[in-house]
Scaffold this active site. Structure first.
Site, short mmCIF file in Angstrom:
data_model
loop_
_atom_site.label_atom_id
_atom_site.label_comp_id
_atom_site.label_asym_id
_atom_site.label_seq_id
_atom_site.Cartn_x
_atom_site.Cartn_y
_atom_site.Cartn_z
N ASP A 13 0.80 -1.23 0.00
CA ASP A 13 0.00 0.00 0.00
C ASP A 13 0.83 1.28 0.00
O ASP A 13 0.38 2.31 0.48
CB ASP A 13 -0.98 0.02 1.20
CG ASP A 13 -1.78 -1.25 1.29
OD1 ASP A 13 -2.24 -1.71 0.24
OD2 ASP A 13 -1.93 -1.79 2.39
N LYS A 16 2.74 1.53 -5.24
CA LYS A 16 3.43 0.91 -6.38
C LYS A 16 2.67 1.15 -7.67
O LYS A 16 3.27 1.36 -8.73
CB LYS A 16 3.54 -0.61 -6.19
CG LYS A 16 4.51 -1.05 -5.14
CD LYS A 16 4.55 -2.57 -5.04
CE LYS A 16 3.28 -3.20 -4.51
NZ LYS A 16 2.97 -2.94 -3.10
N LYS A 18 0.96 3.62 -8.66
CA LYS A 18 1.22 4.95 -9.23
C LYS A 18 2.56 4.97 -9.98
O LYS A 18 2.67 5.54 -11.06
CB LYS A 18 1.23 5.99 -8.10
CG LYS A 18 1.40 7.40 -8.60
CD LYS A 18 1.33 8.42 -7.49
CE LYS A 18 2.64 8.50 -6.73
NZ LYS A 18 2.65 9.62 -5.76
N GLY A 42 -4.30 -5.19 -3.78
CA GLY A 42 -5.24 -4.26 -4.39
C GLY A 42 -4.44 -3.09 -4.91
O GLY A 42 -3.82 -2.37 -4.15
N HIS A 43 -4.40 -2.94 -6.23
CA HIS A 43 -3.60 -1.87 -6.81
C HIS A 43 -4.51 -0.73 -7.24
O HIS A 43 -5.32 -0.89 -8.13
CB HIS A 43 -2.80 -2.38 -8.01
CG HIS A 43 -1.77 -3.39 -7.63
ND1 HIS A 43 -0.48 -3.33 -8.04
CD2 HIS A 43 -1.85 -4.45 -6.81
CE1 HIS A 43 0.19 -4.32 -7.52
NE2 HIS A 43 -0.62 -5.03 -6.77
N THR A 44 -4.36 0.38 -6.57
CA THR A 44 -5.18 1.54 -6.90
C THR A 44 -4.45 2.37 -7.94
O THR A 44 -3.31 2.78 -7.73
CB THR A 44 -5.44 2.38 -5.64
OG1 THR A 44 -5.94 1.51 -4.63
CG2 THR A 44 -6.44 3.48 -5.92
N GLN A 177 2.25 -6.60 -2.32
CA GLN A 177 2.61 -6.53 -0.90
C GLN A 177 3.94 -5.77 -0.71
O GLN A 177 4.24 -4.90 -1.51
CB GLN A 177 2.65 -7.92 -0.24
CG GLN A 177 1.26 -8.55 -0.13
CD GLN A 177 0.83 -9.28 -1.38
OE1 GLN A 177 1.59 -10.02 -1.96
NE2 GLN A 177 -0.40 -9.09 -1.79
N PRO A 254 -9.42 -0.77 8.19
CA PRO A 254 -8.56 0.38 8.53
C PRO A 254 -7.11 -0.08 8.65
O PRO A 254 -6.83 -1.12 9.25
CB PRO A 254 -9.10 0.86 9.89
CG PRO A 254 -10.01 -0.18 10.38
CD PRO A 254 -10.42 -1.06 9.24
N ASP A 283 2.08 14.83 1.34
CA ASP A 283 0.97 15.78 1.56
C ASP A 283 0.17 15.45 2.81
O ASP A 283 -0.37 16.34 3.47
CB ASP A 283 0.06 15.82 0.32
CG ASP A 283 -0.46 14.43 -0.05
OD1 ASP A 283 0.30 13.45 0.10
OD2 ASP A 283 -1.62 14.32 -0.49
P1 IMP Z 1 -2.52 -12.77 2.94
O1 IMP Z 1 -1.51 -12.30 1.94
O2 IMP Z 1 -3.93 -12.51 2.51
O3 IMP Z 1 -2.27 -14.17 3.39
O4 IMP Z 1 -2.34 -11.85 4.25
C1 IMP Z 1 -1.15 -11.89 5.03
C2 IMP Z 1 -0.82 -10.50 5.56
O5 IMP Z 1 -0.47 -9.65 4.47
C3 IMP Z 1 -2.01 -9.79 6.26
O6 IMP Z 1 -1.47 -8.99 7.30
C4 IMP Z 1 -2.60 -8.94 5.13
O7 IMP Z 1 -3.30 -7.82 5.63
C5 IMP Z 1 -1.33 -8.52 4.41
N1 IMP Z 1 -1.54 -8.20 2.99
C6 IMP Z 1 -1.73 -9.05 1.96
N2 IMP Z 1 -1.86 -8.39 0.80
C7 IMP Z 1 -1.73 -7.09 1.09
C8 IMP Z 1 -1.72 -5.91 0.30
O8 IMP Z 1 -1.86 -5.91 -0.92
N3 IMP Z 1 -1.55 -4.74 0.99
C9 IMP Z 1 -1.37 -4.70 2.32
N4 IMP Z 1 -1.34 -5.78 3.10
C10 IMP Z 1 -1.52 -6.96 2.49
MG MG Z 2 -2.30 -2.40 -2.24
#
Ligand code: IMP
Ligand code: MG
Length: 332
Positions: A13, A16, A18, A42-44, A177, A254, A283
């Site tokens: 988060d 990446k 962007k 989740g790529h915004t 991640q 959150p 910002d």
């Molecule tokens: P999993 O990848 O769903 O098994 O989650 C393992 C850990 O990685 C948890 O703490 C999730 O919240 C975190 N996590 C997995 N994917 C993302 C991501 O794209 N962004 C932020 N945290 C992530």
């Molecule tokens: Mg993300």
């Protein structure tokens, strides 16, 4: 062959998407390759003023660049097809551009059901951990075995090393991640189940000497989603969460907030070999008007954004030469 890699230096988060979007516009790549993770990511992306959230599909499709889900990833067939449909409806030529490596492992309904029961790690409940477990236990199922995926399947070796369509293959690797969630380097067991470092990119079929730039992406503060306690006690973190819209792109949870940890950042820079560093969301700290970070056993507080940036640049000057601070979600 040339490959640039985008890696997240914290807990995901960091923005990446962007950076990927920016590089795609300028980098004249033949391929954008997702190298790890599944629909936990989740790529915004803001494209021409519109917001898109993708989980599986790399950002190359926004620019007509061939986009590959590499063998380091795991894929959920229904989620993938849904994303294809959404992006097609938005007018992108997804069918021709999106490819899945034949040896990608598939997240099944069983994996989803199992992960939905997780309470220990705080996963995204997208079946990621069980899918990787079965891959390594040698009882997984791979993408080429699914009829619905046939139109997208490629052989990764042929695509990258024996492809008459391209004189030179130029790849942008888009990670998922981040370093703090990496299976080996993160805060185990509060990690994801894949390799989030540059090493993970190379595993997708690209020789190490082809790596050109490593773009490290961080935020000027940190966020984490999951069950461990991460957020500091300062009330200001609540304001940062609101100003920074720090809610998960995949799950809406959150995100916990804390100040930038310089020691962790230096480790992530060293292990990934970062030569271009972007700090996002300057910002947000400017809006809440508080500028702190941790280094060693100390917490430092600065009077202004400028002072904090200056201190960070000095601290990293013998490590990375190219540092950018960004306070704009649409541009670097
Ligand atoms: P999993 O990848 O769903 O098994 O989650 C393992 C850990 O990685 C948890 O703490 C999730 O919240 C975190 N996590 C997995 N994917 C993302 C991501 O794209 N962004 C932020 N945290 C992530
Ligand atoms: Mg993300």
């Amino acid at each position: 062959m040339i490959a640039d890699v985008i890696v997240d230096l914290q807990y995901g988060d960091c923005g990446k998407g962007k950076i990927a979007h920016h590089l795609c516009r300028t980098g004249d790549y033949t391929h954008v390759i997702r190298y790890n993770g599944g629909c936990n990511a989740g790529h915004t992306i803001y494209h021409e003023g519109e917001k898109f959230v993708t989980h599986h599909i790399p950002c190359g499709i926004f620019f007509g660049v061939r986009s590959v889900i590499g063998p380091g990833c795991v894929v959920n067939v229904d989620q993938f097809l849904k994303e294809v449909e959404e992006l097609e409806d938005a007018g992108f030529d997804v069918k021709d551009l999106i490819k899945i490596a034949s040896n990608v492992h598939v997240i099944t309904d069983f994996h989803m059901a199992e992960d939905s029961k997780d309470t220990k790690i705080g996963t995204t409940k997208r079946g990621n951990g069980p899918a990787y477990r079965d891959k390594y236990a040698r009882k997984g199922v791979r993408a080429y075995e699914f009829a619905e995926l046939q139109p997208y399947i490629i052989d990764m070796y042929t695509e990258l090393h024996d492809n008459p369509e391209f004189d030179e293959v130029k790849i942008l690797f888009e990670g998922a991640q981040g370093f703090g969630l990496d299976i080996d380097w993160g805060d185990y067991p509060f990690v994801t189940s894949s390799h989030c470092t540059v090493g993970g990119a190379i595993l997708n079929g690209v020789p190490p000497h082809c790596i050109r730039d490593v773009w490290g992406v961080a935020k000027v503060y940190e966020t984490y989603v999951g069950t461990k306690t991460f957020e500091g006690s300062d009330e200001i973190f609540k304001d940062i969460r609101e100003e920074g819209d720090e809610y998960g792109a995949t799950t809406g949870r959150p995100r916990q907030i804390n100040w930038l940890d310089m020691d962790n950042l230096k480790m992530a820079i060293a292990i990934n070999g970062v030569n271009k560093l972007v700090f996002n969301k300057t910002d947000v700290l400017e809006k809440v008007d508080k500028f702190c970070l941790f280094s060693g056993i100390n917490m430092f507080e600065f009077n202004s954004s400028y002072d904090m940036k200056y201190w960070i640049e000095k601290e990293l000057e013998d490590k990375v030469y190219d540092i950018t601070f960004s306070g704009n979600k649409h541009a670097i």
